[in-house]
Scaffold this active site. Structure first.
Site, PDB file in Angstrom:
ATOM      1  CD  GLU B  77       5.524   6.776   6.106  1.00  0.00           C
ATOM      2  OE1 GLU B  77       6.400   7.679   6.088  1.00  0.00           O
ATOM      3  OE2 GLU B  77       4.949   6.379   5.069  1.00  0.00           O
ATOM      4  CG  PHE B 139       7.349  -0.572  -6.156  1.00  0.00           C
ATOM      5  CD1 PHE B 139       8.340   0.372  -6.369  1.00  0.00           C
ATOM      6  CD2 PHE B 139       6.111  -0.150  -5.694  1.00  0.00           C
ATOM      7  CE1 PHE B 139       8.101   1.721  -6.140  1.00  0.00           C
ATOM      8  CE2 PHE B 139       5.870   1.205  -5.462  1.00  0.00           C
ATOM      9  CZ  PHE B 139       6.868   2.141  -5.689  1.00  0.00           C
ATOM     10  CD  GLN B 140       6.148   1.899  -1.996  1.00  0.00           C
ATOM     11  OE1 GLN B 140       5.067   1.430  -1.656  1.00  0.00           O
ATOM     12  NE2 GLN B 140       6.385   3.204  -2.019  1.00  0.00           N
ATOM     13  CE  LYS B 189      -2.386  -4.202  -2.347  1.00  0.00           C
ATOM     14  NZ  LYS B 189      -1.971  -3.374  -3.498  1.00  0.00           N
ATOM     15  CG  MET B 509      23.404  18.709  25.017  1.00  0.00           C
ATOM     16  SD  MET B 509      23.768  19.450  26.617  1.00  0.00           S
ATOM     17  CE  MET B 509      22.239  19.115  27.510  1.00  0.00           C
TER      18      MET B 509
END
Lengths: 181, 637
Positions: B77, B139-140, B189, B509
């Site tokens: 993502e 969940f999630q 949802k 760097m």
């Protein structure tokens, strides 16, 4: 350094308080007090923010408050005539021996006694910050069991009002709006 | 974005859309997920970068009914948010990323913070657990609106399908107008599944607390004009805001009319052609020495759409001390934030510059340009990248490939016309120094957040929004490995992005800082890398490895000849190359570590040899600082 009093009109949407509080933390603003409540319009809440800072810092806070989409208007009440009040509830230790003394003090400060028990009194006192502080100093020798303060609230005098015209609540959004911040 | 822009965006809307964009009373019943898709079409969205999962599945299912919305399956993502960002930066259109709840949403975070710091307009749509489960540690479940509060311009948790169309419309409006930025819309949802009558709202968006400023007050314009008129050594500091406001032409006119040189911030590159005689190049930590000297010696700074980042100011206490300052920005909170200014103007840069242009006048000062030219001549003496046939700087090691040379040759062999997308680190600074940009939106780089791993996914997003343009992802071996899984995305989508890895086997760097400031303790900066060519070949990507300067042209040509799918060049470069000049963090802007001139370098070499002899002959140890001074030539490259 001076005391700055800011008043902010915010849309009454979920999470507004979190956004404002997060701003204080995120940009390291040092806030003395913050009080929030409803206004005469259901869809708006008003916050009074008090901070001890220089004016550049206060200016920075005003600009950052304006960056929040839910903040409709911010005013620096410091720079205009305004009335400022704070309320405290103070539970003072008071038995039959010294209750009269405490009641006398309350009379002088025009504070109200709103609860009496054998061991203590609960006093409601309203006024400017200094008055509240003087009162608590004077009752401290009796013993302050606990106390709570509302934080300052303020309104501009006379014609000084926070602009909310041009703000029309959106119907479908208003339906989804919660009453609580 | 103006109403005109909104109109252009609308042209992209598919006529098949259930509701015509101009409204119409015939409402249809749609699910929340379908409403999301409809709203995306109305906003002119054609590509969505994302990754499916449980809580966003209803929307992914609805996407099957909207073939006009092309979904790009990323491999992480983070890639989706960077791609949306790259897409947005290449066109100015809003980029869209989509992810599921919980880990999907948290993986977007780095990309959102990157977009926030660089004011890039993206809208992130995340699934959320059903409203009834919110707060139950389902969940999630994660509080993504809470997590992204400080890194979004605004965010929404949609709690009712009734507010969905308006929230979507507001999200795009807020993302693209004013100072652009990321907006996140979190949709539970059940809200995606619910059905409601859908009529696309057509009344103007009303946000009482949100009205981007436009024009400047006349009094401020007059004050700015007066400062410009009186200035003897003025300089314009042009930032990202110029190109975002589309004020490039106005900038050039102002500079030409008042004969004022222009310094660029990193994200300001492209604000004006770097071939323009008044353009000095980049300022700041790795900016041109002549540019930093000019800023420090200026008597007037005209800061346009930039925010006085610590990387461009150095020590604020000594920053441009003798100058008056004008600051124009669309964000009022930027005025007097880091640098106190004499005239602060809040407004749209295009509008404000046009207001200034009408009446600007100033007598040119040749002496000022002469001084800048002297500083530049000194810089040129120290220049390390020279034409192959010219005499080389003695610090250039024989037979080694330098990262700086690679970038300069890439500039030559792409005729300076590519959109370059960089990662973060030394290669990014070389890009800024050696790839001269002519057009706005042609350098895409993470300036504010400095996000390693940005380069490849942002380049994929940029190429997908500008398929007509040649796009190069210039990345280091460190940052590339943070998001290299997106090679698969590029292959799956056949994205013709050319990847150039500036591979020095180090976090270059960081290694440079360790060399300068941590007594050469190279802790955790050497990297064991995979064979990048073999790796890319596993994805079916054509590759070339380049180890000498002479091979660059052919490799670039071969890469450019590929017009479908990605290509990769592994440039194996000198390990200990340094980005010069450098203003150490917190130092004065003109207190730069410079590459020695050829004469200085040769003297240092002799002293170094002598010091070595002394040490050998007498086996007495020099005091540590003296030894370091004698060995200063280590920094020669």
């Amino acid at each position: 350094m001076a005391k700055h009093i800011l008043a902010a009109l915010v849309e009454n949407r979920p999470g507004v308080l979190a956004r404002v509080a997060n701003l204080f933390r995120r940009r390291s603003f040092n806030i003395d007090s913050l009080s929030v409540g409803r206004t005469q319009r259901d869809e708006m809440s008003r916050m009074t923010i008090v901070m001890e800072s220089d004016s550049a810092e206060a200016d920075r806070l005003v600009k950052n408050l304006y960056k929040l989409v839910d903040v409709v208007h911010v005013d620096h009440l410091h720079s205009q005539p305004s009335v400022v009040r704070e309320m405290a509830l103070v539970k003072v230790r008071a038995t039959s021996d010294n209750r009269r003394e405490v009641i006398q003090l309350c009379d002088i400060f025009r504070a109200r006694i709103i609860d009496v028990s054998a061991e203590s009194l609960v006093v409601e006192i309203t006024g400017e910050e200094e008055k509240l502080e003087n009162f608590t100093e004077l009752v401290r020798p009796f013993g302050i069991v606990e106390m709570v303060r509302t934080g300052m609230i303020a309104l501009g005098r006379g014609g000084h009002t926070l602009k909310d015209e041009g703000f029309k609540p959106n119907r479908s959004r208003a339906a989804a709006r919660s009453n609580v911040l | 974005m103006s109403d005109e822009d909104a109109a252009t965006n609308r042209e992209a809307v598919n006529p098949e859309a259930v509701n015509p964009p101009d409204g119409g009373a015939d409402a249809v019943v749609l699910t929340g997920a379908e409403i999301v898709c409809e709203c995306l079409l109305h906003e002119g969205v054609d590509i969505v970068f994302g990754y499916p999962g449980g809580a966003i599945l209803p929307t992914y299912d609805a996407l099957t009914k909207y073939p006009q919305l092309h979904h790009v399956l990323t491999r992480h993502e983070q890639g989706a948010s960077h791609m949306a960002d790259g897409y947005a930066r290449a066109t100015g259109k809003v980029g869209v990323a989509m992810a599921t709840s919980g880990p999907g949403a948290t993986n977007l975070v780095t990309g959102i913070a990157t977009a926030m710091m660089d004011s890039s307009p993206i809208v992130c749509i995340t699934g959320q657990v059903p409203t009834g489960a919110i707060g139950s540690d389902a969940f999630q479940e994660t509080d993504v609106t809470g997590i992204t509060l400080p890194i979004t311009k605004h965010n929404y948790l949609v709690t009712s399908i009734d507010e969905l169309p308006e929230v979507m419309r507001e999200a795009f409006h807020i993302a693209r107008t004013g100072r652009p930025g990321p907006v996140l819309v979190d949709i539970p949802k059940d809200v995606q599944i619910q059905e409601a009558e859908f009529v696309y709202p057509t009344e103007p968006i009303q946000l009482a607390g949100y009205s981007p400023p436009k024009t400047a007050r006349a009094r401020q314009v007059a004050a700015a004009l007066e400062l410009i008129r009186k200035s003897k050594r003025p300089i314009i500091l042009a930032g990202h805001g110029i190109s975002m406001a589309g004020a490039n032409e106005e900038l050039a006119q102002l500079a030409e009319k008042a004969q004022i040189p222009i310094a660029l911030t990193l994200l300001g590159k492209g604000a004006i052609s770097e071939q323009h005689p008044l353009c000095l190049g980049m300022m700041g930590m790795h900016g041109g020495a002549e540019v930093n000297h000019a800023i420090q010696q200026a008597d007037l700074l005209i800061a346009l759409g930039m925010r006085f980042d610590d990387r461009v100011t150095g020590n604020l206490a000594t920053y441009a001390r003798d100058s008056r300052k004008i600051h124009v920005d669309i964000d009022p909170s930027e005025i007097n934030k880091n640098v106190t200014v004499d005239v602060g103007i809040v407004g749209d840069l295009g509008e404000v510059l046009r207001q200034l242009l009408d009446r600007v006048e100033r007598r040119p000062n040749e002496a000022w340009f002469d001084r800048i030219a002297e500083w530049r001549a000194d810089s040129e003496l120290r220049e390390i990248v020279r034409p192959a046939e010219a005499p080389q700087h003695p610090a250039v090691p024989e037979g080694k490939l330098l990262g700086a040379q690679v970038i300069r040759d890439l500039f030559e062999f792409t005729a300076g016309g590519a959109i370059t997308v960089t990662d973060v680190g030394q290669h990014q600074m070389w890009e800024a120094q050696y790839y001269q940009h002519e057009r706005p939106h042609s350098l895409i780089t993470s300036g504010g957040l400095g996000t390693m791993g940005f380069g490849l996914p942002a380049a994929i997003g940029a190429k997908m929004s500008r398929p007509d343009q040649e796009v190069w992802a210039i990345v280091g071996d460190g940052g590339f490995q943070m998001t290299m899984m997106e090679l698969a995305t590029a292959v799956q989508e056949r994205v013709n992005v050319h990847i150039a890895i500036i591979n020095n086997g180090f976090l270059g760097m960081v290694r440079q800082w360790q060399e300068f400031f941590y007594e050469e303790r190279y802790n955790q900066t050497p990297m064991v890398n995979p064979d990048f060519c073999k790796l890319a070949e596993a994805y079916g990507i054509p590759t070339v490895r380049v180890t000498e300067r002479g091979q660059i042209e052919e490799a670039v040509k071969a890469s450019r000849a590929q017009t479908a799918g990605p290509t990769l060049i592994d440039f194996v470069v000198e390990k200990e190359e340094i980005v010069f000049p450098m203003v150490p963090a917190g130092a004065d802007l003109d207190d730069m570590i410079r590459r020695p001139t050829p004469a200085e370098f040769e003297r240092q070499q002799r002293e170094r040899a002598a010091a070595a002899e002394v040490t050998e002959a007498e086996t007495t140890e020099l005091e540590a600082p003296a030894a370091a001074a004698a060995l200063g030539s280590r920094f020669g490259v």
